[in-house]
Design a protein around this motif. Sequence first.
Motif, PDB file in Angstrom:
ATOM      1  N   ALA A 254      37.322 -17.637 -25.427  1.00 37.01           N
ATOM      2  CA  ALA A 254      38.758 -17.376 -25.493  1.00 37.01           C
ATOM      3  C   ALA A 254      39.113 -16.746 -26.827  1.00 37.01           C
ATOM      4  O   ALA A 254      39.922 -15.808 -26.904  1.00 37.01           O
ATOM      5  CB  ALA A 254      39.542 -18.668 -25.287  1.00 37.01           C
ATOM      6  N   THR A 255      38.503 -17.237 -27.896  1.00 37.08           N
ATOM      7  CA  THR A 255      38.738 -16.663 -29.228  1.00 37.08           C
ATOM      8  C   THR A 255      38.255 -15.221 -29.284  1.00 37.08           C
ATOM      9  O   THR A 255      38.944 -14.341 -29.819  1.00 37.08           O
ATOM     10  CB  THR A 255      38.008 -17.501 -30.298  1.00 37.08           C
ATOM     11  OG1 THR A 255      38.494 -18.839 -30.254  1.00 37.08           O
ATOM     12  CG2 THR A 255      38.237 -16.918 -31.685  1.00 37.08           C
ATOM     13  N   ALA A 256      37.079 -14.963 -28.707  1.00 40.70           N
ATOM     14  CA  ALA A 256      36.554 -13.594 -28.663  1.00 40.70           C
ATOM     15  C   ALA A 256      37.482 -12.690 -27.879  1.00 40.70           C
ATOM     16  O   ALA A 256      37.730 -11.539 -28.259  1.00 40.70           O
ATOM     17  CB  ALA A 256      35.158 -13.590 -28.045  1.00 40.70           C
ATOM     18  N   ASN A 257      38.015 -13.209 -26.784  1.00 43.35           N
ATOM     19  CA  ASN A 257      38.926 -12.438 -25.946  1.00 43.35           C
ATOM     20  C   ASN A 257      40.176 -12.035 -26.722  1.00 43.35           C
ATOM     21  O   ASN A 257      40.649 -10.899 -26.643  1.00 43.35           O
ATOM     22  CB  ASN A 257      39.327 -13.267 -24.723  1.00 43.35           C
ATOM     23  CG  ASN A 257      39.850 -12.426 -23.588  1.00 43.35           C
ATOM     24  OD1 ASN A 257      39.128 -11.618 -23.031  1.00 43.35           O
ATOM     25  ND2 ASN A 257      41.108 -12.615 -23.253  1.00 43.35           N
ATOM     26  N   GLU A 258      40.709 -12.968 -27.516  1.00 45.94           N
ATOM     27  CA  GLU A 258      41.898 -12.685 -28.328  1.00 45.94           C
ATOM     28  C   GLU A 258      41.576 -11.694 -29.443  1.00 45.94           C
ATOM     29  O   GLU A 258      42.380 -10.823 -29.775  1.00 45.94           O
ATOM     30  CB  GLU A 258      42.439 -13.986 -28.920  1.00 45.94           C
ATOM     31  CG  GLU A 258      43.014 -14.937 -27.883  1.00 45.94           C
ATOM     32  CD  GLU A 258      43.341 -16.302 -28.463  1.00 45.94           C
ATOM     33  OE1 GLU A 258      43.182 -16.460 -29.698  1.00 45.94           O
ATOM     34  OE2 GLU A 258      43.746 -17.195 -27.698  1.00 45.94           O
ATOM     35  N   GLY A 261      41.430  -8.256 -28.066  1.00 50.25           N
ATOM     36  CA  GLY A 261      42.601  -7.855 -27.300  1.00 50.25           C
ATOM     37  C   GLY A 261      42.268  -7.502 -25.880  1.00 50.25           C
ATOM     38  O   GLY A 261      42.880  -6.627 -25.270  1.00 50.25           O
ATOM     39  N   ASP A 262      41.274  -8.162 -25.342  1.00 47.25           N
ATOM     40  CA  ASP A 262      40.801  -7.833 -23.997  1.00 47.25           C
ATOM     41  C   ASP A 262      41.819  -8.288 -22.957  1.00 47.25           C
ATOM     42  O   ASP A 262      42.554  -9.241 -23.168  1.00 47.25           O
ATOM     43  CB  ASP A 262      39.465  -8.519 -23.744  1.00 47.25           C
ATOM     44  CG  ASP A 262      38.466  -7.587 -23.091  1.00 47.25           C
ATOM     45  OD1 ASP A 262      37.291  -7.933 -23.070  1.00 47.25           O
ATOM     46  OD2 ASP A 262      38.879  -6.519 -22.602  1.00 47.25           O
ATOM     47  N   ASN A 263      41.858  -7.576 -21.825  1.00 45.49           N
ATOM     48  CA  ASN A 263      42.823  -7.948 -20.788  1.00 45.49           C
ATOM     49  C   ASN A 263      42.230  -8.966 -19.829  1.00 45.49           C
ATOM     50  O   ASN A 263      41.066  -9.321 -19.922  1.00 45.49           O
ATOM     51  CB  ASN A 263      43.315  -6.709 -20.036  1.00 45.49           C
ATOM     52  CG  ASN A 263      42.184  -5.979 -19.347  1.00 45.49           C
ATOM     53  OD1 ASN A 263      41.379  -6.577 -18.658  1.00 45.49           O
ATOM     54  ND2 ASN A 263      42.130  -4.670 -19.519  1.00 45.49           N
TER      55      ASN A 263
END
Length: 363
Positions: A254-258, A261-263
């Motif tokens: 989740a941190t990597a996703n944020e 800025g991944d959708n």
Amino acid sequence: MTELTQKTVLVVDDEPVNISVLSGTLRDHYRVIVAKSGKQAFERIEQVTIPDIILLDIMMPEMDGYDVCKILKQRDDTRHIPIIFVSAMSDHQDEEKGLSLGATDFIAKPFSPSIVLKRIENILTLEEAQRSLQDQNKRLEETVHARTQEVYLTQNVTIHALASLAETRDNETGNHIRRTQYYVKTLAADLKAHGYHLDELTDENIDLLFRSAPLHDIGKVGIPDRILLKPGKLDHDEFEIMKTHAALGAQALATANEEVGDNDTSFLRFAREISQSHHEKWNGTGYPMGLAGENIPLSGRIMALADVYDALISERVYKPAFPHEKAKAIILEGKGEHFDPKVVDAFLRTESIFTAIADQYRD
């Protein structure tokens, strides 16, 4: 000499006078080829060259201009050539018919040489601009495709690097990662083929599931070695700590996703779902959130069966490898309890594929 003066014009007319007038008008500006019939026009195209533009009379014997135009527009090598009808037939219906067949323009006889020249120049200039735009679009598409492939490969390398990191701290092997990856893809494809979850199981999402599956146990990097590498069964407290790997993996992803800025349709979304929910159970007794039924993400429900099946057929320090039939029996016992019934049905329909995957990627 400009680029336009190097173009070739094919004049097709059965009247020598018309050919003479048009040739005289054009020869100082273009290379001119003439034909006195439709048949001869095709001979010129096949034996001399494919022209850049065609001036075509309508009223000709044997094959009129409309028929010639129709054939030209059906052929792959000539359909792109702009055609100007030059005809004494000046009725609006004649012009409409010519344009409906694919002609670019219609000039009525008698014509003004300067107008003919300007019409040809405008059409060829437009053709050149369109061709240039098409070339630019093609180069742009190639660039976008190359960049997309680069991102795709980067994602795959990242996934396998992270999965390998978890693997170095665990007793499970790289082939476990590969096997479960293909089990997940097999189950997802079968569910789709039987009409289930069609909104979720698009081809793109099945590919993302396949690529994300190796990260299902990434959270194990946060589990102490004394528990992760214990050569035996875990006690209650140790198992409670082990169970935190699902939440740890989800949090990291989740941190990597944020960060990037991944959708919500990215492979990180599926990786996060799989990491967090693949130990949930259909009856709500799983962990870390105690989700039940379809509240468990589909990706987690699919991964749950894939992961358990592979654990069953693999040797562990606390158990021998079970044969497929015994693993299958345990999966069936868990139908509607541990596992989504539809996912179990998909497993039963594809068990021959499962055994082939297990054999191909055996430890």
